[in-house]
Design a protein around this motif. Structure first.
Motif, mmCIF file in Angstrom:
data_model
loop_
_atom_site.group_PDB
_atom_site.id
_atom_site.type_symbol
_atom_site.label_atom_id
_atom_site.label_comp_id
_atom_site.label_asym_id
_atom_site.label_seq_id
_atom_site.Cartn_x
_atom_site.Cartn_y
_atom_site.Cartn_z
ATOM 1 N N GLU A 160 -1.801 -11.032 -10.976
ATOM 2 C CA GLU A 160 -0.843 -10.555 -9.977
ATOM 3 C C GLU A 160 -1.112 -9.100 -9.621
ATOM 4 O O GLU A 160 -1.072 -8.711 -8.444
ATOM 5 C CB GLU A 160 0.574 -10.708 -10.521
ATOM 6 C CG GLU A 160 1.657 -10.174 -9.602
ATOM 7 C CD GLU A 160 3.010 -10.136 -10.284
ATOM 8 O OE1 GLU A 160 3.239 -9.200 -11.067
ATOM 9 O OE2 GLU A 160 3.821 -11.046 -10.042
ATOM 10 N N ALA A 161 -1.409 -8.292 -10.638
ATOM 11 C CA ALA A 161 -1.628 -6.866 -10.385
ATOM 12 C C ALA A 161 -2.879 -6.610 -9.546
ATOM 13 O O ALA A 161 -2.924 -5.647 -8.769
ATOM 14 C CB ALA A 161 -1.727 -6.120 -11.717
ATOM 15 N N SER A 162 -3.886 -7.462 -9.705
ATOM 16 C CA SER A 162 -5.136 -7.252 -8.973
ATOM 17 C C SER A 162 -5.222 -8.046 -7.681
ATOM 18 O O SER A 162 -6.222 -7.959 -6.967
ATOM 19 C CB SER A 162 -6.323 -7.638 -9.869
ATOM 20 O OG SER A 162 -6.243 -9.019 -10.238
ATOM 21 N N SER A 163 -4.192 -8.813 -7.369
ATOM 22 C CA SER A 163 -4.244 -9.665 -6.184
ATOM 23 C C SER A 163 -4.183 -8.832 -4.899
ATOM 24 O O SER A 163 -3.381 -7.894 -4.787
ATOM 25 C CB SER A 163 -3.070 -10.651 -6.203
ATOM 26 O OG SER A 163 -3.004 -11.368 -4.989
ATOM 27 N N PRO A 164 -4.981 -9.181 -3.900
ATOM 28 C CA PRO A 164 -4.909 -8.455 -2.615
ATOM 29 C C PRO A 164 -3.592 -8.691 -1.896
ATOM 30 O O PRO A 164 -3.236 -7.937 -0.987
ATOM 31 C CB PRO A 164 -6.094 -9.024 -1.823
ATOM 32 C CG PRO A 164 -6.364 -10.364 -2.447
ATOM 33 C CD PRO A 164 -6.027 -10.217 -3.883
ATOM 34 N N HIS A 165 -2.875 -9.742 -2.288
ATOM 35 C CA HIS A 165 -1.610 -10.044 -1.624
ATOM 36 C C HIS A 165 -0.479 -9.128 -2.085
ATOM 37 O O HIS A 165 0.661 -9.299 -1.651
ATOM 38 C CB HIS A 165 -1.229 -11.502 -1.871
ATOM 39 C CG HIS A 165 -2.254 -12.478 -1.379
ATOM 40 N ND1 HIS A 165 -2.805 -12.404 -0.109
ATOM 41 C CD2 HIS A 165 -2.846 -13.545 -1.979
ATOM 42 C CE1 HIS A 165 -3.690 -13.380 0.047
ATOM 43 N NE2 HIS A 165 -3.733 -14.086 -1.076
ATOM 44 N N GLN A 166 -0.790 -8.184 -2.962
ATOM 45 C CA GLN A 166 0.207 -7.174 -3.311
ATOM 46 C C GLN A 166 0.508 -6.285 -2.101
ATOM 47 O O GLN A 166 1.610 -5.742 -1.979
ATOM 48 C CB GLN A 166 -0.301 -6.313 -4.479
ATOM 49 C CG GLN A 166 -0.338 -7.003 -5.825
ATOM 50 C CD GLN A 166 1.050 -7.140 -6.435
ATOM 51 O OE1 GLN A 166 2.002 -6.513 -5.991
ATOM 52 N NE2 GLN A 166 1.162 -7.984 -7.443
ATOM 53 N N LYS A 167 -0.463 -6.144 -1.200
ATOM 54 C CA LYS A 167 -0.304 -5.250 -0.049
ATOM 55 C C LYS A 167 -0.270 -5.971 1.283
ATOM 56 O O LYS A 167 0.117 -5.372 2.296
ATOM 57 C CB LYS A 167 -1.443 -4.226 -0.043
ATOM 58 C CG LYS A 167 -1.456 -3.321 -1.269
ATOM 59 C CD LYS A 167 -2.586 -2.308 -1.192
ATOM 60 C CE LYS A 167 -2.583 -1.391 -2.403
ATOM 61 N NZ LYS A 167 -3.696 -0.395 -2.350
ATOM 62 N N SER A 168 -0.661 -7.235 1.294
ATOM 63 C CA SER A 168 -0.656 -7.971 2.558
ATOM 64 C C SER A 168 -0.247 -9.416 2.290
ATOM 65 O O SER A 168 -0.622 -10.001 1.278
ATOM 66 C CB SER A 168 -2.047 -7.938 3.206
ATOM 67 O OG SER A 168 -3.001 -8.539 2.351
ATOM 68 N N ALA A 169 0.527 -9.985 3.214
ATOM 69 C CA ALA A 169 1.004 -11.350 3.046
ATOM 70 C C ALA A 169 -0.163 -12.329 3.187
ATOM 71 O O ALA A 169 -1.052 -12.141 4.030
ATOM 72 C CB ALA A 169 2.066 -11.662 4.088
ATOM 73 N N PRO A 170 -0.194 -13.376 2.368
ATOM 74 C CA PRO A 170 -1.294 -14.340 2.461
ATOM 75 C C PRO A 170 -1.175 -15.214 3.703
ATOM 76 O O PRO A 170 -0.068 -15.510 4.172
ATOM 77 C CB PRO A 170 -1.133 -15.169 1.193
ATOM 78 C CG PRO A 170 0.335 -15.102 0.879
ATOM 79 C CD PRO A 170 0.766 -13.733 1.290
ATOM 80 N N VAL A 171 -2.315 -15.604 4.239
ATOM 81 C CA VAL A 171 -2.377 -16.556 5.344
ATOM 82 C C VAL A 171 -2.955 -17.851 4.777
ATOM 83 O O VAL A 171 -4.103 -17.895 4.350
ATOM 84 C CB VAL A 171 -3.246 -16.024 6.505
ATOM 85 C CG1 VAL A 171 -3.325 -17.071 7.618
ATOM 86 C CG2 VAL A 171 -2.677 -14.711 7.037
#
Length: 329
Positions: free
Chosen positions: A242-253
């Motif tokens: 979770e901490a390294s996920s790019p979706h921390q800053k942008s919503a997933p498509v």
């Protein structure tokens, strides 16, 4: 040749045996040493700690009342107001506390067998007469006046005899319980340090209202069938992905395949939530709601997302009444 040695002359034995020596007077026990004020204060503090620890052990096993006290009430014909009294030296209280807490017992009744052999049910009026002169009698009077009289609880009094042989220090606590399969799993403990630690003793905080934290049951297990869906934090509580996920800053498509998975998961979550809502009623425990959520989740082959997330020890967040927080069942 040498002559034989002469024999000693024979003499006749008296008809009466010689008198036995007089018995020594019985030894009196040595006087007990007089303790200083500091030593007395230290002994009382030790007694308070041991009595409190034993009471905490009793409170951490919800079936103590139903499996240990209820049969004694029935056998003695005692009403619900009778007090469970344990009176013994401090060292015995210490031993009972360790035995009851550490015993590898198969049931609550077996766990507290040694303790129950030393207790008795005493009417409250009788106890009021007995406890005159006891240290802690004033606090005990308050407990006797306010403790409820119902089959699901009992007031336990631990009267500890101090080393002078005359002084008694008493402590009391209300032990509540309920009877269920989950109540046999224990001990139920208080949560500390955001789920990293557990203790029999409640937090010693400055309270501003009547609400207090409760004890929680043991963490429920997840079967091996759910391992393919187990998150990385299941072992140590740290959500690294979770901490390294790019979706921390942008919503997933989501693509079509991912959207189908999201719909399936959302439907399962809705069904589990409905099952939890169906169990909500006055008197139900939050632990029972957690059991329903946990069982429904693992039966579907899924992993309960809250379980061990940042050390959270349960499978759902619940709070009672008007409390608004991520409560632990």
């Amino acid at each position: 040749s040498a002559s034989p040695l002469p024999h000693a002359p024979l003499t006749s034995m008296p008809d009466t045996p010689a008198a036995a020596p007089a018995a020594a007077p019985p030894l009196e026990p040595p006087p007990k040493p007089t303790l200083s004020r500091a030593e007395v204060r230290k002994e009382i503090q030790h007694a308070e700690g041991q009595g409190r620890q034993l009471l905490h052990v009793l409170q951490s096993w919800p079936r103590f009342v139903t499996t240990c006290v209820a049969p004694l009430r029935s056998a003695k014909g005692s009403d619900m107001s009778a007090v469970l009294l344990l009176r013994c030296p401090v060292k015995v209280v210490t031993t009972l506390g360790m035995v009851c807490h550490n015993a590898k017992a198969s049931s609550t009744a077996d766990r507290f067998k040694a303790l129950m052999s030393r207790t008795e049910l005493v009417p409250r009026d009788v106890l009021r007469n007995q406890m005159e002169g006891w240290a802690g009698a004033d606090e005990l009077q308050d407990e006797l006046a306010t403790a409820p009289e119902d089959p699901a609880s009992v007031l336990v009094v631990v009267a500890m005899e101090l080393s002078d042989g005359a002084s008694v220090h008493a402590q009391a606590a209300l032990v509540r319980g309920f009877d269920s399969e989950e109540a046999e799993r224990g001990p139920w403990q208080f949560v500390y340090n955001d789920g990293r630690d557990f203790s029999l003793s409640p937090p010693n905080w400055s309270w501003t209202g009547a609400l207090r934290p409760g004890r929680v049951s043991l963490r429920r297990t997840v079967p091996e069938t759910c391992l393919p869906n187990t998150p990385d934090y299941a072992k140590d509580g740290v959500p690294r992905f979770e901490a390294s996920s790019p979706h921390q800053k942008s919503a997933p498509v989501l693509n079509e395949r991912e959207a189908a998975k999201a719909r399936a998961v959302a439907l399962l979550g809705r069904q589990i939530l409905d099952a939890a809502h169906a169990a909500v009623r006055p008197g139900v425990t939050t632990d029972e709601i957690d059991r329903i959520v946990h069982d429904a989740t693992v039966e579907a082959g899924a992993y309960p997302a809250p379980l061990n997330y940042r050390n959270f020890p349960k499978s759902v967040c619940t709070s009672v009444n008007e409390v608004v927080c991520h409560g632990i069942p």
